[in-house]
Design a protein around this motif. Structure first.
Motif, PDB file in Angstrom:
ATOM      1  N   GLY A   1      26.280  29.477  76.043  1.00 26.53           N
ATOM      2  CA  GLY A   1      25.126  29.859  75.724  1.00 26.53           C
ATOM      3  C   GLY A   1      24.569  31.173  76.075  1.00 26.53           C
ATOM      4  O   GLY A   1      24.022  32.120  75.176  1.00 26.53           O
ATOM      5  N   ASP A   2      24.535  31.432  76.829  1.00 28.37           N
ATOM      6  CA  ASP A   2      24.608  33.422  77.209  1.00 28.37           C
ATOM      7  C   ASP A   2      25.298  34.468  76.224  1.00 28.37           C
ATOM      8  O   ASP A   2      24.743  35.287  75.522  1.00 28.37           O
ATOM      9  CB  ASP A   2      25.237  33.584  78.680  1.00 28.37           C
ATOM     10  CG  ASP A   2      23.987  33.497  79.824  1.00 28.37           C
ATOM     11  OD1 ASP A   2      23.303  32.849  79.432  1.00 28.37           O
ATOM     12  OD2 ASP A   2      24.068  33.198  80.961  1.00 28.37           O
ATOM     13  N   ALA A   3      26.578  33.558  75.512  1.00 26.12           N
ATOM     14  CA  ALA A   3      27.421  34.612  74.208  1.00 26.12           C
ATOM     15  C   ALA A   3      26.330  34.884  73.552  1.00 26.12           C
ATOM     16  O   ALA A   3      26.503  35.890  72.872  1.00 26.12           O
ATOM     17  CB  ALA A   3      28.701  33.162  74.262  1.00 26.12           C
TER      18      ALA A   3
ATOM     19  N   LEU B   1      19.945  39.978  68.684  1.00 23.84           N
ATOM     20  CA  LEU B   1      19.729  39.573  69.927  1.00 23.84           C
ATOM     21  C   LEU B   1      18.514  38.580  70.227  1.00 23.84           C
ATOM     22  O   LEU B   1      18.730  37.960  71.226  1.00 23.84           O
ATOM     23  CB  LEU B   1      19.238  40.974  70.412  1.00 23.84           C
ATOM     24  CG  LEU B   1      19.839  41.585  70.362  1.00 23.84           C
ATOM     25  CD1 LEU B   1      19.286  43.436  70.388  1.00 23.84           C
ATOM     26  CD2 LEU B   1      20.833  42.414  71.761  1.00 23.84           C
ATOM     27  N   GLY B   2      17.429  38.931  69.352  1.00 22.81           N
ATOM     28  CA  GLY B   2      15.986  37.589  69.468  1.00 22.81           C
ATOM     29  C   GLY B   2      16.836  36.061  69.346  1.00 22.81           C
ATOM     30  O   GLY B   2      16.291  35.276  69.960  1.00 22.81           O
ATOM     31  N   LEU B   3      17.511  35.742  68.240  1.00 21.00           N
ATOM     32  CA  LEU B   3      17.708  34.240  68.068  1.00 21.00           C
ATOM     33  C   LEU B   3      19.079  34.178  69.730  1.00 21.00           C
ATOM     34  O   LEU B   3      18.715  33.227  69.941  1.00 21.00           O
ATOM     35  CB  LEU B   3      18.908  34.260  66.950  1.00 21.00           C
ATOM     36  CG  LEU B   3      19.520  33.203  66.999  1.00 21.00           C
ATOM     37  CD1 LEU B   3      18.320  31.794  66.403  1.00 21.00           C
ATOM     38  CD2 LEU B   3      20.708  32.958  65.840  1.00 21.00           C
ATOM     39  N   GLY B   4      19.940  34.832  70.107  1.00 16.91           N
ATOM     40  CA  GLY B   4      20.549  35.225  71.064  1.00 16.91           C
ATOM     41  C   GLY B   4      19.483  34.411  72.337  1.00 16.91           C
ATOM     42  O   GLY B   4      19.647  33.719  73.161  1.00 16.91           O
TER      43      GLY B   4
ATOM     44  N   THR C   1      19.817  30.829  74.252  1.00  9.24           N
ATOM     45  CA  THR C   1      19.859  31.841  75.507  1.00  9.24           C
ATOM     46  C   THR C   1      19.190  30.725  76.803  1.00  9.24           C
ATOM     47  O   THR C   1      19.116  29.600  77.720  1.00  9.24           O
ATOM     48  CB  THR C   1      20.283  33.268  76.154  1.00  9.24           C
ATOM     49  OG1 THR C   1      21.036  33.369  75.707  1.00  9.24           O
ATOM     50  CG2 THR C   1      20.560  32.465  77.883  1.00  9.24           C
ATOM     51  N   SER C   2      17.545  30.971  76.222  1.00  5.76           N
ATOM     52  CA  SER C   2      16.281  29.678  77.136  1.00  5.76           C
ATOM     53  C   SER C   2      16.282  28.323  76.979  1.00  5.76           C
ATOM     54  O   SER C   2      16.282  27.561  77.642  1.00  5.76           O
ATOM     55  CB  SER C   2      15.103  30.751  76.401  1.00  5.76           C
ATOM     56  OG  SER C   2      15.309  32.067  77.108  1.00  5.76           O
TER      57      SER C   2
ATOM     58  N   PHE D   1      21.447  23.880  81.045  1.00  5.35           N
ATOM     59  CA  PHE D   1      21.829  23.630  82.468  1.00  5.35           C
ATOM     60  C   PHE D   1      21.449  23.317  83.371  1.00  5.35           C
ATOM     61  O   PHE D   1      21.925  21.878  84.444  1.00  5.35           O
ATOM     62  CB  PHE D   1      22.434  25.602  82.393  1.00  5.35           C
ATOM     63  CG  PHE D   1      22.765  25.565  83.683  1.00  5.35           C
ATOM     64  CD1 PHE D   1      24.079  25.250  84.125  1.00  5.35           C
ATOM     65  CD2 PHE D   1      22.388  26.419  85.022  1.00  5.35           C
ATOM     66  CE1 PHE D   1      24.709  25.818  85.135  1.00  5.35           C
ATOM     67  CE2 PHE D   1      22.749  26.648  85.802  1.00  5.35           C
ATOM     68  CZ  PHE D   1      24.206  26.393  86.073  1.00  5.35           C
ATOM     69  N   TYR D   2      19.872  23.467  83.923  1.00  6.85           N
ATOM     70  CA  TYR D   2      19.073  22.577  85.356  1.00  6.85           C
ATOM     71  C   TYR D   2      19.341  21.808  85.292  1.00  6.85           C
ATOM     72  O   TYR D   2      18.715  20.674  86.045  1.00  6.85           O
ATOM     73  CB  TYR D   2      17.729  23.208  84.905  1.00  6.85           C
ATOM     74  CG  TYR D   2      18.305  25.262  85.709  1.00  6.85           C
ATOM     75  CD1 TYR D   2      18.471  24.801  87.015  1.00  6.85           C
ATOM     76  CD2 TYR D   2      18.134  26.326  84.892  1.00  6.85           C
ATOM     77  CE1 TYR D   2      19.029  26.200  87.988  1.00  6.85           C
ATOM     78  CE2 TYR D   2      18.797  27.605  85.477  1.00  6.85           C
ATOM     79  CZ  TYR D   2      19.014  27.834  87.578  1.00  6.85           C
ATOM     80  OH  TYR D   2      18.738  28.821  87.298  1.00  6.85           O
TER      81      TYR D   2
END
Length: 221
Positions: free
Chosen positions: A45-47, A67-70, A74-75, A81-82
């Motif tokens: 996800g962070d990638a 960057l926006g899509l990333g 990631t969000s 993840f949590y």
């Protein structure tokens, strides 16, 4: 600075993705699958955000959309993840807490995901507002608080996982100022580095747990 940050980001991504694959390869029970999947989701996800960020330093091109899509991806993956951390806790510690807790966790995750997908976030135009930076992180902070509570409650039952609650706490303390106030003060983005260190410490804790074949002591506080 761009070289140091770029090297750090690449090493972190490699560590997370390879560690996730290693855990999945070595541990085939439910806990191992959840743990490996969580680490893999974290890195993958962070990638989506960090790779365009690194490229933006060295390639003369407009990476606003990437960057926006990333950031959006990631969000969403951080939310997953949590949720996986919650399921891992339930699997490892066999918590007697009922379905209301599970409902809270999944409801917070779904609300967070829906809020992240709304166009008001301005992901693709780099026009994030203070209001939406706050709104979308309210359910995320609630989810994180529940994870902190659960892992702190059972911290004495696993030597390797006893500090997971602390790493999650610190990661949120570094993350929230960036997520909410970075549009007003971009230099706050530097807090993402210590936040990432917290994730690395979590990964190391998981690797130690797998390596030691640790058993859980089921004496609740």
């Amino acid at each position: 600075m761009k070289y140091g940050e770029s090297i750090f980001d690449i090493l972190y991504l490699l560590t997370a993705i390879l560690s996730g694959c290693l855990i999945l390869r070595k541990k085939h029970d439910a806990a191992g699958i959840l743990m490996g999947s969580a680490v893999l989701v974290l890195g993958a996800g962070d990638a989506f955000h960090l790779v365009p960020r690194v490229l933006n330093y060295f390639v003369d091109a407009d990476f606003t959309f990437q960057l926006g899509l990333g950031k959006l991806i990631t969000s969403l993956t951080m939310t997953v993840f949590y949720v996986l951390l919650y399921l891992l806790h339930q699997q490892l510690f066999r918590s007697p807490r009922g379905s209301s807790l599970k409902l809270f966790v999944f409801a917070a995750a779904i609300v967070r995901a829906v809020l992240c997908l709304l166009p008001q976030n301005g992901w693709f135009t780099n026009e994030s507002s203070l209001l939406w930076g706050t709104v979308r992180n309210i359910p995320f902070a609630a989810l994180g608080a529940m994870i902190i509570f659960l892992y702190r409650t059972t911290r004495r039952q696993s030597n390797e996982l006893r500090r997971i609650w602390l790493y999650v706490t610190l990661s949120f303390l570094f993350y929230i100022p960036v997520a909410v106030f970075a549009p007003l003060l971009p230099t706050l983005g530097m807090l993402m580095l210590p936040k990432t260190v917290c994730y690395i410490l979590m990964i190391i804790a998981f690797l130690r747990f797998i390596r030691n074949g640790s058993r859980i002591q089921r004496n609740y506080d």
